[in-house]
Design a protein around this motif. Structure first.
Motif, PDB file in Angstrom:
ATOM      1  N   PHE A 108       0.820  -1.207   0.000  1.00 25.11           N
ATOM      2  CA  PHE A 108       0.000   0.000   0.000  1.00 25.11           C
ATOM      3  C   PHE A 108       0.855   1.259   0.000  1.00 25.11           C
ATOM      4  CE2 PHE A 108       1.234  -0.297   4.351  1.00 25.11           C
ATOM      5  CZ  PHE A 108       1.131   0.978   4.891  1.00 25.11           C
ATOM      6  N   THR A 109       0.219   2.355  -0.366  1.00 28.01           N
ATOM      7  CA  THR A 109       0.761   3.692  -0.139  1.00 28.01           C
ATOM      8  C   THR A 109      -0.317   4.459   0.629  1.00 28.01           C
ATOM      9  OG1 THR A 109      -0.114   4.527  -2.235  1.00 28.01           O
ATOM     10  CG2 THR A 109       2.169   3.715  -2.228  1.00 28.01           C
ATOM     11  N   SER A 110       0.088   5.477   1.375  1.00 32.22           N
ATOM     12  CA  SER A 110      -0.899   6.223   2.163  1.00 32.22           C
ATOM     13  C   SER A 110      -0.582   7.712   2.154  1.00 32.22           C
ATOM     14  CB  SER A 110      -0.943   5.706   3.607  1.00 32.22           C
ATOM     15  OG  SER A 110       0.290   5.957   4.267  1.00 32.22           O
ATOM     16  N   HIS A 111      -1.633   8.494   2.397  1.00 38.34           N
ATOM     17  CA  HIS A 111      -1.492   9.944   2.513  1.00 38.34           C
ATOM     18  C   HIS A 111      -2.303  10.380   3.733  1.00 38.34           C
ATOM     19  CE1 HIS A 111      -0.658  13.977   0.740  1.00 38.34           C
ATOM     20  NE2 HIS A 111      -1.706  14.301   1.478  1.00 38.34           N
ATOM     21  N   TYR A 112      -1.650  11.129   4.627  1.00 33.16           N
ATOM     22  CA  TYR A 112      -2.298  11.563   5.874  1.00 33.16           C
ATOM     23  C   TYR A 112      -2.726  13.029   5.772  1.00 33.16           C
ATOM     24  CZ  TYR A 112      -2.475  13.375  10.689  1.00 33.16           C
ATOM     25  OH  TYR A 112      -2.841  14.011  11.853  1.00 33.16           O
ATOM     26  N   ILE A 113      -3.975  13.298   6.161  1.00 32.99           N
ATOM     27  CA  ILE A 113      -4.497  14.668   6.248  1.00 32.99           C
ATOM     28  C   ILE A 113      -4.779  14.976   7.707  1.00 32.99           C
ATOM     29  CG2 ILE A 113      -6.430  16.201   5.677  1.00 32.99           C
ATOM     30  CD1 ILE A 113      -4.932  15.650   3.179  1.00 32.99           C
ATOM     31  N   LYS A 114      -4.162  16.035   8.219  1.00 33.14           N
ATOM     32  CA  LYS A 114      -4.447  16.467   9.587  1.00 33.14           C
ATOM     33  C   LYS A 114      -5.698  17.323   9.549  1.00 33.14           C
ATOM     34  CE  LYS A 114      -2.299  18.604  13.632  1.00 33.14           C
ATOM     35  NZ  LYS A 114      -2.312  17.421  14.467  1.00 33.14           N
ATOM     36  N   ALA A 115      -6.710  16.928  10.285  1.00 33.29           N
ATOM     37  CA  ALA A 115      -8.000  17.619  10.192  1.00 33.29           C
ATOM     38  C   ALA A 115      -8.552  17.951  11.574  1.00 33.29           C
ATOM     39  CB  ALA A 115      -9.002  16.770   9.421  1.00 33.29           C
ATOM     40  N   SER A 116      -9.592  18.760  11.576  1.00 36.45           N
ATOM     41  CA  SER A 116     -10.301  19.140  12.801  1.00 36.45           C
ATOM     42  C   SER A 116     -11.691  19.589  12.399  1.00 36.45           C
ATOM     43  CB  SER A 116      -9.572  20.288  13.509  1.00 36.45           C
ATOM     44  OG  SER A 116     -10.394  20.887  14.493  1.00 36.45           O
ATOM     45  N   ASP A 117     -12.661  19.398  13.317  1.00 35.45           N
ATOM     46  CA  ASP A 117     -14.006  19.886  13.035  1.00 35.45           C
ATOM     47  C   ASP A 117     -14.244  21.260  13.663  1.00 35.45           C
ATOM     48  OD1 ASP A 117     -14.136  19.236  15.700  1.00 35.45           O
ATOM     49  OD2 ASP A 117     -15.620  17.658  15.469  1.00 35.45           O
ATOM     50  N   GLY A 118     -13.142  21.887  14.116  1.00 41.13           N
ATOM     51  CA  GLY A 118     -13.259  23.192  14.760  1.00 41.13           C
ATOM     52  C   GLY A 118     -13.090  23.107  16.255  1.00 41.13           C
ATOM     53  N   GLY A 119     -13.141  21.903  16.822  1.00 37.56           N
ATOM     54  CA  GLY A 119     -12.981  21.712  18.263  1.00 37.56           C
ATOM     55  C   GLY A 119     -11.523  21.586  18.662  1.00 37.56           C
ATOM     56  N   ASP A 120     -11.253  20.758  19.689  1.00 41.75           N
ATOM     57  CA  ASP A 120      -9.879  20.566  20.153  1.00 41.75           C
ATOM     58  C   ASP A 120      -8.994  20.189  18.972  1.00 41.75           C
ATOM     59  OD1 ASP A 120     -10.623  20.606  23.051  1.00 41.75           O
ATOM     60  OD2 ASP A 120     -11.706  18.805  22.480  1.00 41.75           O
ATOM     61  N   GLY A 121      -7.839  20.838  18.874  1.00 41.45           N
ATOM     62  CA  GLY A 121      -6.916  20.543  17.785  1.00 41.45           C
ATOM     63  C   GLY A 121      -7.072  21.453  16.586  1.00 41.45           C
ATOM     64  N   PHE A 122      -8.014  22.389  16.658  1.00 38.39           N
ATOM     65  CA  PHE A 122      -8.242  23.302  15.537  1.00 38.39           C
ATOM     66  C   PHE A 122      -6.987  24.097  15.198  1.00 38.39           C
ATOM     67  CE2 PHE A 122      -9.561  27.740  14.371  1.00 38.39           C
ATOM     68  CZ  PHE A 122      -9.970  27.469  13.081  1.00 38.39           C
ATOM     69  N   LYS A 140     -20.076  16.135  13.307  1.00 40.36           N
ATOM     70  CA  LYS A 140     -18.673  16.044  13.712  1.00 40.36           C
ATOM     71  C   LYS A 140     -17.774  15.760  12.505  1.00 40.36           C
ATOM     72  CE  LYS A 140     -18.938  14.951  18.595  1.00 40.36           C
ATOM     73  NZ  LYS A 140     -18.378  14.094  19.648  1.00 40.36           N
ATOM     74  N   LEU A 141     -16.464  15.687  12.791  1.00 38.55           N
ATOM     75  CA  LEU A 141     -15.475  15.508  11.736  1.00 38.55           C
ATOM     76  C   LEU A 141     -15.799  14.322  10.843  1.00 38.55           C
ATOM     77  CD1 LEU A 141     -11.671  15.877  11.962  1.00 38.55           C
ATOM     78  CD2 LEU A 141     -12.569  13.742  11.106  1.00 38.55           C
ATOM     79  N   ILE A 142     -16.177  13.193  11.444  1.00 34.82           N
ATOM     80  CA  ILE A 142     -16.420  11.987  10.654  1.00 34.82           C
ATOM     81  C   ILE A 142     -17.516  12.213   9.613  1.00 34.82           C
ATOM     82  CG2 ILE A 142     -17.331   9.621  10.763  1.00 34.82           C
ATOM     83  CD1 ILE A 142     -15.710   9.165  13.235  1.00 34.82           C
ATOM     84  N   GLN A 143     -18.539  12.960   9.975  1.00 33.02           N
ATOM     85  CA  GLN A 143     -19.616  13.211   9.014  1.00 33.02           C
ATOM     86  C   GLN A 143     -19.097  13.973   7.794  1.00 33.02           C
ATOM     87  OE1 GLN A 143     -23.046  15.742  10.073  1.00 33.02           O
ATOM     88  NE2 GLN A 143     -24.333  14.071   9.404  1.00 33.02           N
ATOM     89  N   GLY A 144     -18.182  14.917   8.039  1.00 32.65           N
ATOM     90  CA  GLY A 144     -17.580  15.650   6.931  1.00 32.65           C
ATOM     91  C   GLY A 144     -16.731  14.752   6.047  1.00 32.65           C
TER      92      GLY A 144
END
Length: 377
Positions: free
Chosen positions: A34-48, A305-309
Protein backbone atom coordinates in the motif's frame (compact mmCIF):
# COMPACT_ATOMS: atom_id res chain seq x y z
CA UNK A 1 -3.77 -0.31 -2.36
CA UNK A 2 -3.94 3.47 -1.86
CA UNK A 3 -5.19 4.76 1.50
CA UNK A 4 -6.22 8.31 2.41
CA UNK A 5 -6.18 8.83 6.19
CA UNK A 6 -8.30 11.59 7.79
CA UNK A 7 -8.89 10.43 11.39
CA UNK A 8 -9.92 12.49 14.39
CA UNK A 9 -8.10 12.11 17.68
CA UNK A 10 -9.15 9.44 20.18
CA UNK A 11 -9.79 11.95 22.96
CA UNK A 12 -7.63 11.43 26.03
CA UNK A 13 -5.83 8.55 24.35
CA UNK A 14 -4.33 9.15 20.88
CA UNK A 15 -3.68 12.16 18.67
CA UNK A 16 -4.80 11.91 15.05
CA UNK A 17 -1.15 11.40 14.08
CA UNK A 18 -0.85 8.52 16.56
CA UNK A 19 -4.07 6.98 15.23
CA UNK A 20 -2.62 7.10 11.70
CA UNK A 21 0.74 5.68 12.78
CA UNK A 22 -0.86 2.76 14.66
CA UNK A 23 -3.16 2.07 11.72
CA UNK A 24 -0.34 2.12 9.15
CA UNK A 25 1.71 -0.23 11.34
CA UNK A 26 -1.22 -2.64 11.31
CA UNK A 27 -1.62 -2.52 7.53
CA UNK A 28 2.11 -3.15 7.09
CA UNK A 29 2.03 -6.13 9.46
CA UNK A 30 -0.99 -7.52 7.62
CA UNK A 31 1.28 -7.89 4.59
CA UNK A 32 -0.67 -5.46 2.39
CA UNK A 33 1.15 -3.59 -0.37
CA UNK A 34 0.00 0.00 0.00
CA UNK A 35 0.76 3.69 -0.14
CA UNK A 36 -0.90 6.22 2.16
CA UNK A 37 -1.49 9.94 2.51
CA UNK A 38 -2.30 11.56 5.87
CA UNK A 39 -4.50 14.67 6.25
CA UNK A 40 -4.45 16.47 9.59
CA UNK A 41 -8.00 17.62 10.19
CA UNK A 42 -10.30 19.14 12.80
CA UNK A 43 -14.01 19.89 13.04
CA UNK A 44 -13.26 23.19 14.76
CA UNK A 45 -12.98 21.71 18.26
CA UNK A 46 -9.88 20.57 20.15
CA UNK A 47 -6.92 20.54 17.79
CA UNK A 48 -8.24 23.30 15.54
CA UNK A 49 -5.15 25.49 15.95
CA UNK A 50 -2.82 22.53 15.47
CA UNK A 51 -4.53 21.73 12.18
CA UNK A 52 -4.34 25.36 11.02
CA UNK A 53 -0.64 25.62 11.96
CA UNK A 54 0.05 22.39 10.04
CA UNK A 55 -0.99 24.07 6.78
CA UNK A 56 -0.51 27.83 7.27
CA UNK A 57 2.53 29.81 8.47
CA UNK A 58 1.45 31.21 11.84
CA UNK A 59 3.01 32.75 14.91
CA UNK A 60 1.77 32.07 18.41
CA UNK A 61 0.42 35.12 20.27
CA UNK A 62 0.57 34.74 24.04
CA UNK A 63 -2.27 36.20 26.15
CA UNK A 64 -2.89 36.26 29.90
CA UNK A 65 -6.48 35.04 30.00
CA UNK A 66 -8.89 33.24 32.32
CA UNK A 67 -10.08 29.65 32.54
CA UNK A 68 -13.84 28.90 32.54
CA UNK A 69 -14.02 29.62 36.29
CA UNK A 70 -12.19 32.94 36.05
CA UNK A 71 -8.73 31.85 37.21
CA UNK A 72 -5.80 33.55 35.40
CA UNK A 73 -4.06 31.33 32.84
CA UNK A 74 -1.44 31.68 30.11
CA UNK A 75 -3.17 31.14 26.76
CA UNK A 76 -2.45 31.71 23.09
CA UNK A 77 -3.93 32.08 19.64
CA UNK A 78 -2.39 31.92 16.16
CA UNK A 79 -1.73 34.82 13.81
CA UNK A 80 -1.23 34.61 10.05
CA UNK A 81 0.34 37.82 8.78
CA UNK A 82 -0.41 37.28 5.07
CA UNK A 83 -4.19 37.24 5.63
CA UNK A 84 -4.08 39.41 8.78
CA UNK A 85 -6.07 36.66 10.48
CA UNK A 86 -6.29 35.27 14.02
CA UNK A 87 -7.20 31.65 14.69
CA UNK A 88 -8.62 31.11 18.17
CA UNK A 89 -9.57 27.77 19.68
CA UNK A 90 -12.38 28.12 22.20
CA UNK A 91 -11.10 25.18 24.23
CA UNK A 92 -7.76 26.93 24.77
CA UNK A 93 -9.24 29.27 27.40
CA UNK A 94 -12.81 27.97 27.85
CA UNK A 95 -12.32 24.24 27.50
CA UNK A 96 -13.55 21.36 29.60
CA UNK A 97 -10.03 19.93 29.84
CA UNK A 98 -8.96 23.01 31.86
CA UNK A 99 -11.18 21.90 34.76
CA UNK A 100 -11.24 18.82 36.94
CA UNK A 101 -14.41 16.70 36.72
CA UNK A 102 -15.44 18.09 40.12
CA UNK A 103 -15.10 21.69 38.91
CA UNK A 104 -17.29 21.26 35.83
CA UNK A 105 -20.59 23.11 36.13
CA UNK A 106 -22.03 25.05 33.18
CA UNK A 107 -24.10 27.19 35.54
CA UNK A 108 -20.83 28.69 36.82
CA UNK A 109 -18.51 28.62 33.81
CA UNK A 110 -17.92 31.41 31.30
CA UNK A 111 -16.31 32.05 27.91
CA UNK A 112 -14.86 35.35 29.20
CA UNK A 113 -11.30 34.05 28.75
CA UNK A 114 -11.86 33.46 25.05
CA UNK A 115 -13.26 36.98 24.87
CA UNK A 116 -9.96 38.31 26.25
CA UNK A 117 -8.13 36.53 23.42
CA UNK A 118 -10.48 38.06 20.84
CA UNK A 119 -10.07 41.49 22.46
CA UNK A 120 -6.29 41.18 22.17
CA UNK A 121 -6.56 40.32 18.47
CA UNK A 122 -8.92 43.24 17.75
CA UNK A 123 -6.70 45.70 19.63
CA UNK A 124 -3.72 44.51 17.58
CA UNK A 125 -5.57 45.48 14.38
CA UNK A 126 -6.29 41.96 13.16
CA UNK A 127 -9.17 42.08 10.69
CA UNK A 128 -10.27 38.42 10.40
CA UNK A 129 -10.96 36.28 13.47
CA UNK A 130 -11.70 32.56 13.12
CA UNK A 131 -13.01 30.93 16.29
CA UNK A 132 -12.86 27.13 16.42
CA UNK A 133 -15.77 25.92 18.55
CA UNK A 134 -15.84 22.68 20.50
CA UNK A 135 -14.64 21.14 23.74
CA UNK A 136 -16.11 23.96 25.83
CA UNK A 137 -16.92 23.74 29.52
CA UNK A 138 -19.59 26.40 29.04
CA UNK A 139 -23.25 26.97 28.26
CA UNK A 140 -23.34 30.76 28.42
CA UNK A 141 -24.61 31.59 24.91
CA UNK A 142 -21.33 33.46 24.32
CA UNK A 143 -22.11 36.24 26.82
CA UNK A 144 -18.71 35.73 28.45
CA UNK A 145 -16.93 36.53 25.19
CA UNK A 146 -19.23 39.50 24.65
CA UNK A 147 -18.70 40.88 28.15
CA UNK A 148 -14.94 40.87 27.53
CA UNK A 149 -15.63 42.91 24.38
CA UNK A 150 -17.60 45.56 26.27
CA UNK A 151 -21.20 44.32 26.26
CA UNK A 152 -23.08 44.31 29.57
CA UNK A 153 -26.01 42.02 30.40
CA UNK A 154 -28.35 43.55 32.96
CA UNK A 155 -31.03 42.19 35.28
CA UNK A 156 -34.45 43.74 35.97
CA UNK A 157 -32.86 46.32 38.29
CA UNK A 158 -30.25 47.35 35.72
CA UNK A 159 -27.50 45.54 37.61
CA UNK A 160 -24.67 43.97 35.61
CA UNK A 161 -24.81 40.17 35.67
CA UNK A 162 -21.93 37.70 35.78
CA UNK A 163 -21.40 36.21 32.33
CA UNK A 164 -22.22 32.61 33.30
CA UNK A 165 -24.88 30.07 32.43
CA UNK A 166 -26.80 30.80 35.62
CA UNK A 167 -27.29 34.43 34.58
CA UNK A 168 -28.99 33.72 31.25
CA UNK A 169 -32.51 33.51 32.67
CA UNK A 170 -32.04 36.82 34.55
CA UNK A 171 -31.08 38.97 31.56
CA UNK A 172 -33.62 41.74 30.95
CA UNK A 173 -31.57 44.17 28.85
CA UNK A 174 -28.26 44.68 27.07
CA UNK A 175 -25.97 47.72 27.31
CA UNK A 176 -23.61 48.12 24.34
CA UNK A 177 -22.37 51.67 24.98
CA UNK A 178 -18.86 50.49 25.99
CA UNK A 179 -18.28 48.01 23.16
CA UNK A 180 -14.64 47.71 22.10
CA UNK A 181 -13.60 50.24 19.47
CA UNK A 182 -12.85 48.75 16.07
CA UNK A 183 -15.01 45.66 16.60
CA UNK A 184 -17.27 46.50 13.67
CA UNK A 185 -14.29 46.54 11.30
CA UNK A 186 -13.45 42.90 12.09
CA UNK A 187 -14.88 39.91 10.19
CA UNK A 188 -15.71 36.95 12.42
CA UNK A 189 -16.09 33.28 11.53
CA UNK A 190 -17.53 30.59 13.80
CA UNK A 191 -15.91 27.29 12.84
CA UNK A 192 -17.88 24.23 13.85
CA UNK A 193 -19.57 21.13 12.53
CA UNK A 194 -22.56 20.63 14.78
CA UNK A 195 -26.03 21.38 13.50
CA UNK A 196 -27.86 21.91 16.80
CA UNK A 197 -30.09 24.96 17.32
CA UNK A 198 -29.62 27.18 20.37
CA UNK A 199 -32.38 25.70 22.52
CA UNK A 200 -35.01 22.97 22.53
CA UNK A 201 -34.69 19.20 22.83
CA UNK A 202 -31.87 19.18 20.25
CA UNK A 203 -30.32 22.40 21.54
CA UNK A 204 -27.09 23.25 23.33
CA UNK A 205 -28.24 22.44 26.88
CA UNK A 206 -30.24 19.26 26.26
CA UNK A 207 -27.61 17.65 24.03
CA UNK A 208 -24.30 18.79 25.51
CA UNK A 209 -24.68 20.26 29.02
CA UNK A 210 -24.75 16.91 30.84
CA UNK A 211 -21.22 16.09 29.71
CA UNK A 212 -20.16 19.49 31.06
CA UNK A 213 -21.42 18.62 34.54
CA UNK A 214 -25.07 19.70 34.42
CA UNK A 215 -27.85 17.92 36.30
CA UNK A 216 -31.29 17.46 34.71
CA UNK A 217 -32.58 20.49 36.64
CA UNK A 218 -29.62 22.58 35.43
CA UNK A 219 -30.27 21.51 31.83
CA UNK A 220 -33.86 22.76 32.05
CA UNK A 221 -32.72 26.07 33.55
CA UNK A 222 -29.95 26.53 30.98
CA UNK A 223 -32.34 25.81 28.12
CA UNK A 224 -34.81 28.37 29.49
CA UNK A 225 -31.94 30.83 29.89
CA UNK A 226 -30.89 30.46 26.26
CA UNK A 227 -34.52 31.04 25.20
CA UNK A 228 -34.53 34.19 27.33
CA UNK A 229 -31.27 35.43 25.76
CA UNK A 230 -32.82 34.98 22.33
CA UNK A 231 -35.89 36.98 23.39
CA UNK A 232 -33.81 39.87 24.71
CA UNK A 233 -31.60 39.92 21.59
CA UNK A 234 -34.72 39.99 19.39
CA UNK A 235 -36.11 42.96 21.35
CA UNK A 236 -32.81 44.85 21.25
CA UNK A 237 -31.46 44.12 17.77
CA UNK A 238 -34.32 42.46 15.89
CA UNK A 239 -32.07 39.43 15.21
CA UNK A 240 -33.38 35.88 15.59
CA UNK A 241 -30.64 33.33 14.96
CA UNK A 242 -31.52 30.69 17.56
CA UNK A 243 -32.91 28.12 15.15
CA UNK A 244 -30.10 28.38 12.60
CA UNK A 245 -28.34 24.99 12.34
CA UNK A 246 -25.14 25.29 14.37
CA UNK A 247 -26.29 28.08 16.72
CA UNK A 248 -26.11 25.65 19.64
CA UNK A 249 -22.40 24.94 19.10
CA UNK A 250 -20.20 25.26 22.19
CA UNK A 251 -23.06 26.03 24.57
CA UNK A 252 -24.47 28.68 22.25
CA UNK A 253 -21.22 30.53 21.53
CA UNK A 254 -21.95 30.29 17.80
CA UNK A 255 -25.27 32.08 18.42
CA UNK A 256 -23.51 34.83 20.38
CA UNK A 257 -20.87 35.35 17.70
CA UNK A 258 -23.55 35.46 14.99
CA UNK A 259 -26.02 37.74 16.75
CA UNK A 260 -23.60 40.28 18.20
CA UNK A 261 -20.57 40.14 15.89
CA UNK A 262 -22.17 39.10 12.58
CA UNK A 263 -20.08 35.93 12.37
CA UNK A 264 -20.42 33.58 9.42
CA UNK A 265 -20.79 29.89 10.22
CA UNK A 266 -18.19 27.73 8.49
CA UNK A 267 -17.94 23.95 8.48
CA UNK A 268 -14.83 23.02 10.45
CA UNK A 269 -14.00 19.91 8.45
CA UNK A 270 -14.60 21.69 5.12
CA UNK A 271 -12.46 24.63 6.25
CA UNK A 272 -9.52 22.44 7.27
CA UNK A 273 -9.83 20.15 4.25
CA UNK A 274 -9.65 23.22 2.01
CA UNK A 275 -6.50 24.33 3.83
CA UNK A 276 -5.03 20.84 3.38
CA UNK A 277 -5.36 20.89 -0.40
CA UNK A 278 -7.23 17.58 -0.41
CA UNK A 279 -9.35 18.58 -3.41
CA UNK A 280 -6.23 19.15 -5.51
CA UNK A 281 -4.87 15.82 -4.29
CA UNK A 282 -8.07 13.97 -5.24
CA UNK A 283 -8.08 15.54 -8.70
CA UNK A 284 -4.69 13.89 -9.33
CA UNK A 285 -4.86 10.63 -7.37
CA UNK A 286 -7.39 7.86 -6.89
CA UNK A 287 -7.65 6.20 -3.45
CA UNK A 288 -9.06 2.76 -2.70
CA UNK A 289 -10.15 3.56 0.86
CA UNK A 290 -10.66 6.63 2.99
CA UNK A 291 -9.82 5.93 6.65
CA UNK A 292 -11.37 7.96 9.45
CA UNK A 293 -12.35 7.45 13.09
CA UNK A 294 -12.62 8.78 16.63
CA UNK A 295 -12.61 7.45 20.18
CA UNK A 296 -16.36 6.90 20.38
CA UNK A 297 -18.77 6.72 17.46
CA UNK A 298 -22.33 7.45 18.61
CA UNK A 299 -25.37 9.54 17.70
CA UNK A 300 -23.38 12.77 18.13
CA UNK A 301 -20.97 11.58 15.42
CA UNK A 302 -23.75 12.04 12.89
CA UNK A 303 -24.66 15.46 14.26
CA UNK A 304 -21.98 17.32 12.34
CA UNK A 305 -18.67 16.04 13.71
CA UNK A 306 -15.47 15.51 11.74
CA UNK A 307 -16.42 11.99 10.65
CA UNK A 308 -19.62 13.21 9.01
CA UNK A 309 -17.58 15.65 6.93
CA UNK A 310 -15.20 12.87 5.91
CA UNK A 311 -18.17 10.67 4.97
CA UNK A 312 -19.51 13.44 2.75
CA UNK A 313 -16.11 13.64 1.06
CA UNK A 314 -16.07 9.85 0.53
CA UNK A 315 -19.55 9.87 -0.97
CA UNK A 316 -18.72 12.81 -3.23
CA UNK A 317 -15.51 11.18 -4.49
CA UNK A 318 -16.94 7.64 -4.51
CA UNK A 319 -14.26 6.35 -2.12
CA UNK A 320 -15.29 3.62 0.38
CA UNK A 321 -14.91 4.90 3.95
CA UNK A 322 -13.62 2.65 6.74
CA UNK A 323 -14.23 4.05 10.24
CA UNK A 324 -12.23 3.02 13.31
CA UNK A 325 -13.29 3.68 16.88
CA UNK A 326 -12.50 2.74 20.45
CA UNK A 327 -16.17 2.18 21.17
CA UNK A 328 -19.15 1.82 18.84
CA UNK A 329 -22.47 3.01 20.28
CA UNK A 330 -24.55 3.15 17.11
CA UNK A 331 -25.85 0.47 14.79
CA UNK A 332 -23.54 -0.34 11.88
CA UNK A 333 -26.50 -0.15 9.51
CA UNK A 334 -27.11 3.46 10.53
CA UNK A 335 -23.52 4.31 9.66
CA UNK A 336 -23.71 2.47 6.37
CA UNK A 337 -26.74 4.57 5.40
CA UNK A 338 -24.49 7.61 5.88
CA UNK A 339 -21.89 6.22 3.50
CA UNK A 340 -19.62 4.10 5.73
CA UNK A 341 -18.28 1.04 3.88
CA UNK A 342 -17.29 -0.63 7.15
CA UNK A 343 -16.51 0.13 10.79
CA UNK A 344 -14.53 -1.68 13.45
CA UNK A 345 -13.97 -0.97 17.12
CA UNK A 346 -10.67 -1.68 18.84
CA UNK A 347 -11.63 -2.08 22.49
CA UNK A 348 -10.82 -5.22 24.44
CA UNK A 349 -14.14 -6.15 26.10
CA UNK A 350 -12.35 -8.13 28.82
CA UNK A 351 -10.60 -4.96 30.08
CA UNK A 352 -11.79 -1.71 31.64
CA UNK A 353 -11.84 1.75 30.01
CA UNK A 354 -8.55 2.83 31.60
CA UNK A 355 -6.75 -0.18 30.12
CA UNK A 356 -8.28 0.36 26.67
CA UNK A 357 -7.33 4.04 26.63
CA UNK A 358 -3.78 3.36 27.81
CA UNK A 359 -3.21 0.59 25.25
CA UNK A 360 -5.20 2.13 22.39
CA UNK A 361 -2.27 2.24 19.95
CA UNK A 362 -1.51 -1.47 20.36
CA UNK A 363 -5.18 -2.42 20.20
CA UNK A 364 -5.66 -0.35 17.05
CA UNK A 365 -2.66 -1.98 15.37
CA UNK A 366 -3.84 -5.48 16.32
CA UNK A 367 -7.39 -4.92 15.04
CA UNK A 368 -6.06 -3.37 11.83
CA UNK A 369 -3.87 -6.43 11.19
CA UNK A 370 -6.88 -8.69 11.74
CA UNK A 371 -9.16 -6.57 9.56
CA UNK A 372 -6.82 -6.19 6.59
CA UNK A 373 -5.81 -9.85 6.56
CA UNK A 374 -9.51 -10.67 6.06
CA UNK A 375 -10.03 -7.80 3.60
CA UNK A 376 -7.03 -8.88 1.56
CA UNK A 377 -8.16 -12.50 1.14
Amino acid sequence: MKLLLIPDKFKGSLTSEEVSKAFITGVEKAGVQFTSHYIKASDGGDGFMNAVAYYKPCVSVQVISENPLGKPIQSYYLYNKEANSAFIELANASGMELLTPEERNPMLTSTYGTGLQIKDAVQKGIKNVYVGLGGSATNDGGIGILQALGYSFLDENGKKLKATGSSLSQIKSIDDTDVLEGLKQVKFFAINDVTNPLFGENGAAHVYAAQKGASEQMIQELDSGLKNLDRVVLEKYNFQNAMLPGSGAAGGVAYGLKSFLGADYLSGIDFVLELSGVNALLSKERFDYLITGEGKIDEQTLNGKLIQGVLALGVRENIPVIAICGKLEIEKEQLKKQGVFDVFEIQDYTKDLAYNMKHAAGLLTAKTIEYFKLLNK
